[in-house]
Design a protein around this motif. Sequence first.
Motif, PDB file in Angstrom:
ATOM      1  N   ALA A  53     -28.407   3.763  11.139  1.00  0.00           N
ATOM      2  CA  ALA A  53     -27.609   4.460  12.151  1.00  0.00           C
ATOM      3  C   ALA A  53     -27.769   3.908  13.561  1.00  0.00           C
ATOM      4  N   TYR A  54     -28.950   3.377  13.892  1.00  0.00           N
ATOM      5  CA  TYR A  54     -29.216   3.061  15.292  1.00  0.00           C
ATOM      6  C   TYR A  54     -29.551   1.614  15.617  1.00  0.00           C
ATOM      7  N   LEU A  55     -30.066   0.853  14.680  1.00  0.00           N
ATOM      8  CA  LEU A  55     -30.533  -0.489  15.017  1.00  0.00           C
ATOM      9  C   LEU A  55     -29.442  -1.522  14.736  1.00  0.00           C
ATOM     10  N   ARG A  56     -29.036  -2.227  15.768  1.00  0.00           N
ATOM     11  CA  ARG A  56     -28.006  -3.251  15.655  1.00  0.00           C
ATOM     12  C   ARG A  56     -28.453  -4.509  16.378  1.00  0.00           C
ATOM     13  N   GLY A  57     -28.058  -5.641  15.836  1.00  0.00           N
ATOM     14  CA  GLY A  57     -28.296  -6.899  16.520  1.00  0.00           C
ATOM     15  C   GLY A  57     -27.218  -7.126  17.569  1.00  0.00           C
ATOM     16  N   ASN A  58     -27.467  -8.026  18.447  1.00  0.00           N
ATOM     17  CA  ASN A  58     -26.486  -8.409  19.458  1.00  0.00           C
ATOM     18  C   ASN A  58     -26.396  -9.933  19.442  1.00  0.00           C
ATOM     19  N   PRO A  59     -25.768 -10.475  18.393  1.00  0.00           N
ATOM     20  CA  PRO A  59     -25.816 -11.919  18.202  1.00  0.00           C
ATOM     21  C   PRO A  59     -24.924 -12.685  19.176  1.00  0.00           C
ATOM     22  N   ALA A  60     -25.368 -13.882  19.496  1.00  0.00           N
ATOM     23  CA  ALA A  60     -24.546 -14.832  20.232  1.00  0.00           C
ATOM     24  C   ALA A  60     -24.129 -15.877  19.211  1.00  0.00           C
ATOM     25  N   GLY A  61     -22.865 -15.843  18.830  1.00  0.00           N
ATOM     26  CA  GLY A  61     -22.372 -16.768  17.808  1.00  0.00           C
ATOM     27  C   GLY A  61     -21.616 -16.021  16.732  1.00  0.00           C
ATOM     28  N   THR A  62     -21.640 -16.573  15.526  1.00  0.00           N
ATOM     29  CA  THR A  62     -20.878 -16.018  14.414  1.00  0.00           C
ATOM     30  C   THR A  62     -21.430 -14.656  14.000  1.00  0.00           C
ATOM     31  N   HIS A  63     -20.502 -13.699  13.848  1.00  0.00           N
ATOM     32  CA  HIS A  63     -20.888 -12.326  13.551  1.00  0.00           C
ATOM     33  C   HIS A  63     -19.792 -11.668  12.722  1.00  0.00           C
ATOM     34  N   ARG A  64     -20.186 -10.851  11.743  1.00  0.00           N
ATOM     35  CA  ARG A  64     -19.220 -10.093  10.937  1.00  0.00           C
ATOM     36  C   ARG A  64     -19.098  -8.694  11.517  1.00  0.00           C
ATOM     37  N   GLU A  65     -17.835  -8.281  11.772  1.00  0.00           N
ATOM     38  CA  GLU A  65     -17.575  -7.024  12.451  1.00  0.00           C
ATOM     39  C   GLU A  65     -16.573  -6.178  11.672  1.00  0.00           C
ATOM     40  N   LEU A  66     -16.659  -4.871  11.850  1.00  0.00           N
ATOM     41  CA  LEU A  66     -15.664  -3.955  11.289  1.00  0.00           C
ATOM     42  C   LEU A  66     -14.599  -3.666  12.339  1.00  0.00           C
ATOM     43  N   TRP A  67     -13.347  -3.778  11.938  1.00  0.00           N
ATOM     44  CA  TRP A  67     -12.216  -3.445  12.799  1.00  0.00           C
ATOM     45  C   TRP A  67     -11.302  -2.514  12.011  1.00  0.00           C
ATOM     46  N   TRP A  68     -10.745  -1.514  12.696  1.00  0.00           N
ATOM     47  CA  TRP A  68      -9.842  -0.549  12.078  1.00  0.00           C
ATOM     48  C   TRP A  68      -8.448  -0.752  12.646  1.00  0.00           C
ATOM     49  N   HIS A  69      -7.463  -0.879  11.782  1.00  0.00           N
ATOM     50  CA  HIS A  69      -6.089  -1.136  12.213  1.00  0.00           C
ATOM     51  C   HIS A  69      -5.401   0.184  12.562  1.00  0.00           C
ATOM     52  N   GLU A  70      -5.783   0.725  13.685  1.00  0.00           N
ATOM     53  CA  GLU A  70      -5.273   2.023  14.125  1.00  0.00           C
ATOM     54  C   GLU A  70      -3.764   1.983  14.375  1.00  0.00           C
ATOM     55  N   GLY A  71      -3.278   0.912  14.971  1.00  0.00           N
ATOM     56  CA  GLY A  71      -1.871   0.824  15.330  1.00  0.00           C
ATOM     57  C   GLY A  71      -0.998   0.252  14.239  1.00  0.00           C
ATOM     58  N   GLY A  72      -1.464   0.302  13.009  1.00  0.00           N
ATOM     59  CA  GLY A  72      -0.703  -0.261  11.897  1.00  0.00           C
ATOM     60  C   GLY A  72      -0.926   0.502  10.620  1.00  0.00           C
ATOM     61  N   ASP A  73      -1.435  -0.203   9.613  1.00  0.00           N
ATOM     62  CA  ASP A  73      -1.568   0.404   8.278  1.00  0.00           C
ATOM     63  C   ASP A  73      -2.870   1.174   8.074  1.00  0.00           C
ATOM     64  N   ARG A  74      -3.671   1.316   9.124  1.00  0.00           N
ATOM     65  CA  ARG A  74      -4.931   2.067   9.091  1.00  0.00           C
ATOM     66  C   ARG A  74      -5.949   1.486   8.106  1.00  0.00           C
ATOM     67  N   SER A  75      -5.889   0.197   7.926  1.00  0.00           N
ATOM     68  CA  SER A  75      -6.856  -0.461   7.041  1.00  0.00           C
ATOM     69  C   SER A  75      -8.120  -0.815   7.814  1.00  0.00           C
ATOM     70  N   TRP A  76      -9.210  -0.964   7.058  1.00  0.00           N
ATOM     71  CA  TRP A  76     -10.485  -1.430   7.603  1.00  0.00           C
ATOM     72  C   TRP A  76     -10.602  -2.901   7.264  1.00  0.00           C
ATOM     73  N   LEU A  77     -11.000  -3.710   8.246  1.00  0.00           N
ATOM     74  CA  LEU A  77     -11.151  -5.142   8.040  1.00  0.00           C
ATOM     75  C   LEU A  77     -12.560  -5.575   8.404  1.00  0.00           C
ATOM     76  N   VAL A  78     -13.033  -6.615   7.717  1.00  0.00           N
ATOM     77  CA  VAL A  78     -14.250  -7.308   8.129  1.00  0.00           C
ATOM     78  C   VAL A  78     -13.778  -8.619   8.757  1.00  0.00           C
ATOM     79  N   VAL A  79     -14.039  -8.749  10.048  1.00  0.00           N
ATOM     80  CA  VAL A  79     -13.611  -9.918  10.815  1.00  0.00           C
ATOM     81  C   VAL A  79     -14.842 -10.744  11.140  1.00  0.00           C
ATOM     82  N   THR A  80     -14.820 -12.022  10.773  1.00  0.00           N
ATOM     83  CA  THR A  80     -15.895 -12.935  11.143  1.00  0.00           C
ATOM     84  C   THR A  80     -15.444 -13.641  12.411  1.00  0.00           C
ATOM     85  N   ARG A  81     -16.211 -13.418  13.487  1.00  0.00           N
ATOM     86  CA  ARG A  81     -15.794 -13.871  14.814  1.00  0.00           C
ATOM     87  C   ARG A  81     -16.984 -14.466  15.548  1.00  0.00           C
TER      88      ARG A  81
END
Length: 94
Positions: free
Chosen positions: A42-70
């Motif tokens: 619940a509370y411990l998160r890294g703060n990476p500089a570089g490649t990271h996998r993130e959760l994004w929610w498509h609120e303004g569209g089909d409401r899907s959850w995506l894993v974005v590698t950025r």
Amino acid sequence: MIIDHPLLGPRDSAEFIYLGDASLIERPAPETATAQEWHAYAYLRGNPAGTHRELWWHEGGDRSWLVVTRDTLTHEITNVEIARDVARKMGRSK
């Protein structure tokens, strides 16, 4: 920033909400997890500089959850997957 949605094609990031580290998909087992495991989840998160996998929610569209590698330094997106598919690959059914 443009997110290439696997089902809908390229979409502006303004349609999405960033929800944090994609490791949230790896939720502890409720029956066996310790208090320390829940705290870390619940509370411990890294703060990476570089490649990271993130959760994004498509609120303004089909409401899907995506894993974005950025890349957090350049914002270059190298991979986008439906979060449900990622969870299934990890052995989670939901």
